[in-house]
Enzyme design. Structure first.
Site, PDB file in Angstrom:
ATOM      1  N   SER A  25     -66.086   0.003 -45.264  1.00  0.00           N
ATOM      2  CA  SER A  25     -65.154  -0.266 -43.943  1.00  0.00           C
ATOM      3  C   SER A  25     -64.052   0.734 -43.857  1.00  0.00           C
ATOM      4  CB  SER A  25     -64.964  -1.260 -43.281  1.00  0.00           C
ATOM      5  OG  SER A  25     -64.150  -0.917 -42.638  1.00  0.00           O
TER       6      SER A  25
ATOM      7  N   TYR B 174     -62.046 -10.297 -43.775  1.00  0.00           N
ATOM      8  CA  TYR B 174     -62.944  -8.579 -43.810  1.00  0.00           C
ATOM      9  C   TYR B 174     -62.332  -8.431 -44.503  1.00  0.00           C
ATOM     10  CZ  TYR B 174     -64.862  -5.362 -41.300  1.00  0.00           C
ATOM     11  OH  TYR B 174     -65.737  -4.117 -41.329  1.00  0.00           O
TER      12      TYR B 174
HETATM   13  N1  LIG Z   1     -69.009  -1.338 -36.672  1.00  0.00           N
HETATM   14  C1  LIG Z   1     -68.169  -0.527 -36.872  1.00  0.00           C
HETATM   15  O1  LIG Z   1     -66.482  -0.457 -36.179  1.00  0.00           O
HETATM   16  C2  LIG Z   1     -67.894  -0.850 -38.158  1.00  0.00           C
HETATM   17  C3  LIG Z   1     -66.793  -0.434 -38.393  1.00  0.00           C
HETATM   18  C4  LIG Z   1     -67.053  -0.413 -40.054  1.00  0.00           C
HETATM   19  C5  LIG Z   1     -67.808  -0.826 -41.231  1.00  0.00           C
HETATM   20  N2  LIG Z   1     -68.655  -1.287 -40.423  1.00  0.00           N
HETATM   21  C6  LIG Z   1     -69.723  -1.994 -40.977  1.00  0.00           C
HETATM   22  O2  LIG Z   1     -71.150  -1.571 -40.721  1.00  0.00           O
HETATM   23  C7  LIG Z   1     -72.267  -2.482 -41.382  1.00  0.00           C
HETATM   24  C8  LIG Z   1     -72.519  -2.391 -39.741  1.00  0.00           C
HETATM   25  O3  LIG Z   1     -72.242  -2.555 -38.881  1.00  0.00           O
HETATM   26  P1  LIG Z   1     -73.094  -2.420 -36.947  1.00  0.00           P
HETATM   27  O4  LIG Z   1     -71.694  -1.841 -36.495  1.00  0.00           O
HETATM   28  O5  LIG Z   1     -73.513  -1.725 -37.117  1.00  0.00           O
HETATM   29  O6  LIG Z   1     -72.888  -3.640 -36.841  1.00  0.00           O
HETATM   30  P2  LIG Z   1     -74.434  -4.779 -35.837  1.00  0.00           P
HETATM   31  O7  LIG Z   1     -73.879  -5.708 -35.473  1.00  0.00           O
HETATM   32  O8  LIG Z   1     -74.865  -3.616 -34.718  1.00  0.00           O
HETATM   33  O9  LIG Z   1     -75.272  -4.510 -37.124  1.00  0.00           O
HETATM   34  C9  LIG Z   1     -75.421  -5.378 -38.497  1.00  0.00           C
HETATM   35  C10 LIG Z   1     -76.542  -6.021 -38.641  1.00  0.00           C
HETATM   36  O10 LIG Z   1     -76.273  -6.673 -39.559  1.00  0.00           O
HETATM   37  C11 LIG Z   1     -76.912  -8.269 -38.894  1.00  0.00           C
HETATM   38  N3  LIG Z   1     -76.499  -8.936 -40.011  1.00  0.00           N
HETATM   39  C12 LIG Z   1     -75.517 -10.030 -39.876  1.00  0.00           C
HETATM   40  N4  LIG Z   1     -75.748 -11.646 -40.647  1.00  0.00           N
HETATM   41  C13 LIG Z   1     -76.286 -11.058 -41.656  1.00  0.00           C
HETATM   42  C14 LIG Z   1     -76.952 -12.038 -42.361  1.00  0.00           C
HETATM   43  N5  LIG Z   1     -76.584 -13.064 -42.968  1.00  0.00           N
HETATM   44  N6  LIG Z   1     -78.448 -11.808 -43.233  1.00  0.00           N
HETATM   45  C15 LIG Z   1     -78.864 -10.617 -42.901  1.00  0.00           C
HETATM   46  N7  LIG Z   1     -78.567  -9.619 -41.462  1.00  0.00           N
HETATM   47  C16 LIG Z   1     -77.175 -10.116 -41.409  1.00  0.00           C
HETATM   48  C17 LIG Z   1     -77.062  -8.145 -37.774  1.00  0.00           C
HETATM   49  O11 LIG Z   1     -77.949  -9.167 -37.301  1.00  0.00           O
HETATM   50  C18 LIG Z   1     -77.118  -6.674 -36.875  1.00  0.00           C
HETATM   51  O12 LIG Z   1     -78.477  -6.931 -37.400  1.00  0.00           O
HETATM   52  C19 LIG Z   1     -70.976  -3.695 -41.794  1.00  0.00           C
HETATM   53  O13 LIG Z   1     -71.218  -3.763 -42.428  1.00  0.00           O
HETATM   54  C20 LIG Z   1     -70.526  -3.376 -40.537  1.00  0.00           C
HETATM   55  O14 LIG Z   1     -69.446  -4.191 -41.554  1.00  0.00           O
HETATM   56  C21 LIG Z   1     -68.649  -1.378 -38.907  1.00  0.00           C
END
Ligand SMILES: NC(=O)c1ccc[n+]([C@@H]2O[C@H](COP(=O)([O-])OP(=O)(O)OC[C@H]3O[C@@H](n4cnc5c(N)ncnc54)[C@H](O)[C@@H]3O)[C@@H](O)[C@H]2O)c1
Ligand SMILES: [Zn+2]
Length: 694
Positions: free
Chosen positions: A571, A584
């Site tokens: 991130s 986080y």
């Molecule tokens: N969306 C953003 O703005 C953003 C910014 C920075 C970092 N990220 C990172 O990107 C990654 C993906 O995020 P996203 O935006 O697609 O979110 P999202 O919630 O759409 O996808 C995350 C997925 O991880 C799964 N998950 C959560 N806990 C879990 C567990 N214990 N075991 C297995 N699966 C699990 C969820 O069910 C979900 O499908 C994350 O690591 C997040 O921290 C996202």
């Protein structure tokens, strides 16, 4: 319609439904008949067999009625074909080609002439089986590779058995490679013997015919059922000489497959990476555990379609084979294959193809197949099940005979087949690669999955959210084909669950090349309000989750021995401190450093580890639904629907970041485009000065 297979002893039901067939024109009836024939793999193997109808149509040139042969064209499969899968030829021109025929040595040149018989500019190429339909003087003709009929056709006394079982209703023609010459012979036999309902082709399959589409279909099913019933009534009680060993428990079989598959894959993927398929279906276990396994396997398969897919013979491997044993067994197979090639090649034969085995039979465990992609590996497996059924039938009533080696070679290295291979499109950048993506059902994870599948990779979506997983799988199955994607319901915080998902990926596709650690959550709390529970949750999912996934993947990559790519989705907050989200931010920073440590240890093994940092990816992300969105809106003092604009304005480039943008960065790190990059960090955040790497 997807094809199924039931017990080899069960009679085939007639699938003909008058209501479904009513109102169809002749080509429509032909298509209907083809689809229901192809719906059961016992009737014909995938892509095997063909059907035809001679239909009166209006000649576009003269407006006069003319007889047109509709016949399944080159490529495709009876079960799933559509109307455009048929070639159409002027029947009189096709049979008129006999005048141009110069004899057996020249029969391949006739294939190019089929194009000159095309009716109505239909672009579908006519297959080499076209004359086998054209010369038969009946309106409707079916050709199938039914296991039970090939069992008889591949028996030592095939002709006598044919007479005995079908009482003069079916003729018999000894093995000959299909082509113009066999078409003439078949036509003559049908013409001279009006009492015949069809012909058994030695070592190959069945031709049947009828006056109407329905009659033809019913004859095919009836004949196959006669063969099934006869084999059941006359076969020896113990198939394949009875069991020599017992199958191991199911769990053990999968463990062994998970160990052997990457080990085999590593040794056979020198020219191109291979994808694997494992089955321990009852009919496979019965064969691999049998006394006659080695004798029968050595004889090779019979139906010409079979060994094009499975190679002339499988390799029998012991389940406890260690590295040295695998090396020598695989080397011996390659040497054997090269010797076969040398013995049989002709001056104009194409160069020897990959000499590695396609089919691996493992007593007590099951069968593994490897090919250039999942569908091809799965189909090779299905073909070998057809071959097992054939061997069971033939060896229980007679002596099974494989095709003579030179004949097998002539089919395998047929110049017409080679031309088809040469026409195949170039493989995509990630063809033959397997990727595991945690959080694969989420917004960013599914965009990554789509990007990698679009480049030809097989993908395992690993996620805790079963409902999202199911809907993604259904969608991806439609877009990229069911073979390209599977799901694993798992929790990245549980060691056992991560190990199981990794094993599923390995057994599902034969190995692993790309691991994307992505599953995550978002949370916010002022530091003094950060509960231990919230802290631990972040550490468990983002820290420990990435550690467990990476470790399980790393072990497989190391064992497999040809490197690999790991990509961490961290991130912006891993680089830039952010108030109100210390748990986080700290966990995300840990991910980045873990990736760097891993890059260090992985480098000598060719395992590259890189990080992509997203920021504010609102669209598609489940994180950005619900509470988190409300909190972010409140802390920025804006409405929820203004959030996207807030983040856009906050970025240096004044642009929104989408899941596809993150996926592009992951594709770069997952593919050979970044072959010389490890321990790197790529920000995909539309620009953020605080997150600049240094
Ligand atoms: N969306 C953003 O703005 C953003 C910014 C920075 C970092 N990220 C990172 O990107 C990654 C993906 O995020 P996203 O935006 O697609 O979110 P999202 O919630 O759409 O996808 C995350 C997925 O991880 C799964 N998950 C959560 N806990 C879990 C567990 N214990 N075991 C297995 N699966 C699990 C969820 O069910 C979900 O499908 C994350 O690591 C997040 O921290 C996202
Ligand atoms: Zn055939």
């Amino acid at each position: 319609m997807s094809a199924t297979r039931q017990g080899h002893n069960a009679l085939l039901p007639s699938l003909w439904d008058d209501a479904a067939a009513s109102g169809l024109d002749e080509p429509g009836l032909l298509l209907y008949r083809s689809n229901i024939l192809g719906a059961d793999l016992r009737v014909t193997n995938f892509g095997g067999g063909n059907t035809s109808a001679k239909v009166t149509d209006k000649d576009p040139l003269t407006g006069a009625p003319v007889e047109v042969l509709w016949v399944k064209g080159s490529g495709g499969d009876l079960g799933s074909m559509k109307r455009d899968g048929f070639a159409t030829l002027y029947q009189d021109k096709l049979v008129g080609l006999e005048r141009a025929y110069r004899g057996l040595e020249h029969e391949d040149e006739m294939v190019a002439l089929f194009n000159h018989c095309t009716f109505n500019l239909n672009p579908r190429a006519a297959s080499i089986d076209t004359p086998l339909h054209g010369f038969v003087p009946h309106k409707h003709v079916d050709h199938v590779h039914a296991d039970a009929v090939i069992a008889i056709a591949a028996s030592e006394n095939a002709e006598t058995l044919t007479r005995e079982i079908f009482g003069g209703k079916l003729g018999f023609l000894p093995w000959q490679r299909p082509g113009f010459d066999l078409g003439l012979k078949l036509g003559r036999m049908a013409g001279d013997n009006p009492q015949l309902e069809g012909v058994v082709l030695g070592g190959h399959g069945l031709f049947t015919w009828g006056a109407t589409a329905k009659q033809c279909y019913e004859t095919t099913i009836r004949v196959v059922n006669q063969a099934v019933a006869w084999l059941a009534a006359n076969g020896k009680e113990k198939a394949f000489g009875g069991a020599a060993v017992e199958a191991l428990p199911a769990e053990r079989r999968r463990e062994i497959a998970a160990r052997l598959m990457p080990a085999i894959r590593a040794r056979i993927s020198t020219a191109e990476r291979k994808i694997g398929h494992f089955t321990d279906a009852p009919e496979v276990l019965e064969f691999v555990n049998s006394r006659d396994l080695r004798t029968l396997a050595a004889l090779g398969t019979s139906c010409p379609d079979h060994f094009l897919r499975t190679k002339i013979r499988p390799l029998v491997l012991s389940h406890d084979a260690d590295a040295a044993a695998l090396d020598s067994a695989l080397a011996a197979y390659r040497a054997d294959y090269a010797a076969y090639f040398e013995r049989c090649k002709r001056p104009d034969s194409p160069a020897m193809r990959d000499p590695n085995a396609v089919v691996y039979l493992i007593p007590e465990v099951g069968m593994i197949t490897f090919a250039k992609d999942k569908a091809t590996a799965r189909i090779a497996s299905e073909f070998y099940v057809n071959a097992i059924n054939v061997m069971r039938g033939a060896s229980s009533v007679s002596k099974y005979v494989g095709l003579a080696e030179q004949e097998a070679f002539n089919i395998e290295y047929w110049l017409l087949e080679e031309a088809k291979l040469q026409r195949m499109p170039k493989p995509k950048a990630l063809a033959g690669r397997v990727a595991l993506i945690t959080g694969g059902a989420g917004g960013i994870g599914s965009a990554i999955a789509a990007r990698l599948m679009g480049e030809g990779a097989c993908v395992v979506l690993a996620d805790i959210d079963r409902a999202s997983l199911d809907s993604r799988l259904a969608d991806f199955g439609k877009r990229f084909g069911k073979d390209a994607v599977t799901g694993a319901a798992m929790d990245v915080t549980s060691e056992a669950s991560v190990e199981a998902a990794t094993r599923d990926a390995v057994v599902g596709y034969g190995g692993l090349d790309i691991v994307v650690c992505n599953a995550g959550i978002a949370s916010a709390a002022a530091f003094e309000d950060t509960s231990l529970e919230l802290w631990n949750r972040n550490m468990a999912i983002l820290g420990t989750g990435y550690f467990l996934t990476a470790r399980a993947g790393y072990r497989v990559l190391k064992e497999q021995g040809f490197g690999g790519a790991m990509v961490f989705i961290a991130s912006k907050n891993a680089m830039a401190a952010s108030a109100g989200a210390s748990a986080y931010c700290a966990a995300k920073a840990a991910e980045v450093h873990l990736a760097r440590c891993l890059a260090l240890e992985g480098a000598p093994l060719g395992i590259r580890v890189n990080t992509v940092n997203p920021d504010a990816v609102l669209r598609g992300s489940k994180i950005w639904q619900g509470e988190w969105r409300q909190q972010r809106a409140a802390s920025n003092k804006v409405d929820e629907d203004e959030l996207e604009e807030v983040y856009r304005q906050r970025s240096l480039l004044k642009r929104s970041v989408y899941p596809e943008d993150i996926a592009e960065g992951v594709y770069f790190f997952a593919s050979d485009l970044s072959a010389k990059s490890t321990g790197n960090i790529l920000n995909v955040d539309a620009g953020n000065a605080q997150a600049f790497t240094r």
